[in-house]
Design an enzyme around this catalytic site. Structure first.
Site: not given
Length: 755
Positions: A95, A645, A448, A643
């Site tokens: 996505d 990440r 965000r 995030s």
């Protein structure tokens, strides 16, 4: 029938015994959050009560979900774990790598061509290790999880901070880094500090222009971006029960923006309706049999102050639509005050683009309510003043809204429907003219709105609102427009008002899709070959990080002293950099390029002490690494916000940064640093941040005695030869110190597998 129904039934079979035992151990009624936590302990039946905000606890999550950008690194790490198959149900969702530019069909075709190598890798590695694979175009991970995998009372982790979206179906769903996911996929315990609990009591009922999004926008204004750190937010009350399941998901989704570990709601009729509407009657029936265990004990909600660490009460009948921003998701402004605030702060009032959808607000209900406003444009002889885009959350939602005529309605107002993907929400928006960096205003229903987040333009002011409000503001083209009171001038010169939005919680004709986009893995993947080209720019097999040599770190140079907000977007940007998420060395060229250097207030400009010149952060760090010089990064409050990440931790580790010393961390980033074998430290005295000077050298004097609950001592040597001694706190336990000693948590997993 639902995916993994036998696993779900097993969770429910164990729940009564485990929750009852926990209630006895704790000696009081339990919140829903506590019931889920205690029923998912690694040890099984609880044997002790835990202290919130203090005790590290091992858990056994039910499932794992990964999005394509983070899945690359997670699965590259999993390949090192030495396992033949994932130990718990796991899915991968494509996505993040689909750029929004033209329209859904064009953009998806281009993405498949440009990222074919990555999609093929994820497909094959999923096939080999028993992982469900959702193809590009299938939808955004969190919407697909809500539609297919989330279930009341469950616990899951996901390699995306907005995994928390599944709280809308009564789960504890928690965002993590890839290394945490590898633990669970490998059949190991997952560690989390037992969270504190924030209770949000919702009274009254939403009506008119007010939407579930306004609840979390209000909460964000109350708690700020770090007020939920280390806590689970549990919503309850008559207002919660009156809300749709997908509305609850919206609220939980954006709980990530206040730093919450996760958010959740007790099981109710709206969840039952949603489960049955998404072809999971078997889950609904199983949940109904244990319904008392899928919400808090009655005493808790009757006297919440006795059971939660903090209680917030919001009357939904009085709640006003909000817009939050710009540049931070917690700057909350009621729509009635927006014009005044905009004029006071010189925010551009003209709305250039309105964008709805994303993982936060792409439900059938969201789209239908926005469509009811779009329909009024023609009926009231209006014209949409701003550009308008829709990002459906899944192919199921997209197909259903097209069947029911909503896309046709949007087409008539000149809207663009992007692919079922993250798109503009994560910076994958090729916005025409953004390179000019003109000051402008956009409104969106995402989660965000950090600087450069959507289009890469630092001068784009992004405001977060509900899909309904965003649609109204796009029609008006005016940030200060209040649809509750203000009128518009139509093409006939008449004053007209927009009618309140209306819509259906669920599609009257049911959900449908010709191809949802799911690919099941092989029963036996042992013969599947996963190929990674050694010359690839997109993928790179990982080499283990080196273990600690057992010596004090000395002579470490200051790489950067970051000023103010430093999110994972600043540490490892997304947007065009997403293409390198599977190649650690290449993506490390974006390390900290968005952080503001406190000494010159510039981004990507730090002094190289070897040359005396200023250069890009990654370039300076590569020079230090080549010279064998360790480095330290210094930061402000809530460092690593945003995030999940883990690239924001792996890049500094790969390039030779040894420690990150800040005023405070965001939860996921702190854990990611620990997992990668780095030192994540906080100033014992926050004022010591001001003592750090350009050109400083750090000496760790007692790292050899690294132990839980024991401060570390840092000698900071300044350029003029003077010194300051700074004490640093840390939250490492024995196991986490083991990660540091071994070089990373993955090194320990691989060693155990090879033993």
């Amino acid at each position: 029938m639902a995916f993994d129904i036998e696993m779900i039934k097993k969770v429910y079979e164990n729940m009564a015994e485990r929750v009852d035992k926990a209630r006895d151990l704790v000696g009081r009624p339990l919140t829903l959050s506590e019931k889920i936590l205690y029923s998912h302990l690694w040890e099984g039946v609880p044997s002790q009560a835990f202290t919130r905000g203090k005790d590290y606890v091992d858990f056994a999550p039910d499932r794992v979900a990964c999005q394509d950008a983070t899945a690359q690194m997670a699965l590259l790490q999993f390949m090192h774990a030495g396992k033949n198959k994932v130990a718990v149900p796991t899915t991968v969702h494509c996505d993040h790598l689909i750029q929004a530019k033209v329209d859904a069909k064009t953009d998806l075709k281009r993405a498949k061509e440009q990222s074919n190598e990555v999609f093929d890798f994820l497909s094959s590695v999923s096939d080999k290790y028993g992982i469900g694979f959702w193809k590009p175009g299938a939808g955004i991970i969190h919407q697909v999880v809500l539609e297919n995998y989330a279930f009341p009372g469950g616990m899951m982790i996901g390699t995306d901070s907005h995994t928390v979206n599944a709280g809308g179906l009564g789960m504890l769903a928690i965002g993590v880094g890839g290394a945490d996911a590898v633990d669970v996929m490998s059949g190991m315990a997952w560690e989390l500090k037992f969270p504190k609990l924030i209770g949000v009591k919702l009274t009254g009922k939403l009506s008119g222009w007010t939407a579930p999004k306004d609840v979390i926008l209000k909460v964000a204004g109350i708690l700020t971006v770090k007020g939920g750190t280390g806590a689970v937010i549990e919503y309850f009350g008559e207002g919660a029960k009156a809300m749709s399941c997908t509305g609850k998901g919206t609220i939980c989704n954006m709980g990530a923006e206040v730093g919450a570990t996760t958010s959740t709601f007790g099981y109710d009729e709206s969840m039952d309706r949603y489960l049955r509407a998404t072809n999971r009657a078997d889950v609904a029936d199983a949940a109904a049999a244990v319904a008392d265990y899928l919400t808090a004990d009655a005493e808790v909600y009757a006297n919440p102050e006795q059971y939660f660490d903090e209680v917030i009460e919001i009357n939904l009948s009085e709640l006003e639509p909000h817009l939050n921003g710009p540049f931070t998701p917690d700057l909350a402004t009621p729509i009635s005050k927006m014009r005044e605030e905009a004029e006071k702060n010189d925010w551009p009032l003209q709305v250039q683009v309105g964008l709805i959808g994303s993982c936060t607000n792409s439900s059938y209900e969201d789209i239908s309510r926005s469509a009811s406003l779009a329909k009024q444009v023609a009926e009231k002889k209006l014209k949409t003043k701003a550009k308008f885009t829709i990002t459906p959350g899944s192919e199921v939602v997209r197909y259903t809204i097209e069947r029911d005529g909503f896309i046709d309605t949007f087409d008539k107002i000149g809207a663009t429907v992007f692919a079922n993907a993250c798109g503009p929400c994560i910076g994958m928006w090729d916005r025409e003219g953004a390179e000019k960096e003109e000051r402008n205003t956009i409104v969106h229903s995402f989660n965000r709105n950090f600087s450069k987040r959507a289009d890469g333009n630092p001068n784009t002011l992004a405001f977060v609102g509900s899909p309904e409000l965003v649609t109204a503001l796009a029609i008006a083209g005016d940030l200060g427009f209040n649809p509750l009171t203000d009128k518009l001038i139509n093409e006939d010169g008449e004053e007209v008002m927009l009618d309140e939005p209306t819509g259906n919680e669920l599609p009257p004709k049911g959900f449908d899709a010709e191809d949802p986009g799911y690919q099941a893995p092989s029963v036996d993947g042992s013969g599947v070959e996963v190929i990674v080209s050694p010359t690839s720019e997109r993928l790179q097999l990982l080499a283990p990080f080196q273990p600690w040599d057992g010596e004090n770190i000395t002579g470490a140079k200051l790489l950067i002293k970051a000023f103010g907000k430093c999110t994972t977007d600043h540490i490892s940007m997304a947007g065009p950099w997403l293409r390198f998420r599977g190649h650690l060395d290449n993506i490390s060229n974006n390390m900290l390029i968005g952080a503001v250097n406190a000494f010159n207030m510039k981004t990507n400009s730090v002094k190289n002490e070897l040359t005396g010149e200023y250069d890009a952060v990654p370039a300076v760090q590569r020079d230090y690494k080549a010279a064998g010089i360790p480095t330290v990064v210094v930061g402000d409050h809530n460092y690593g916000e945003g995030s999940s990440r883990e690239h924001a931790a792996m890049e500094p580790r790969h390039l030779g940064v040894r420690a990150v010393l800040v005023k405070s961390f965001a939860r996921i980033h702190e854990t990611n640093l620990k997992k990668q074998g780095m030192l994540a430290l906080t100033f014992a005295n926050e004022a010591d941040y001001d003592k750090i000077q350009e050109g400083d050298t750090f000496n760790f004097t007692d790292l050899k005695e690294f132990a839980p609950n024991k401060q570390l001592t840092l000698e900071v040597v300044h350029k003029d030869g003077s010194k300051d001694v700074i004490m640093a706190n840390h939250s490492y336990n024995e196991g986490q110190i083991g990660w540091f000693v071994a070089g990373s948590a993955l090194n320990l997993i691989a060693a155990a597998s090879n033993a």
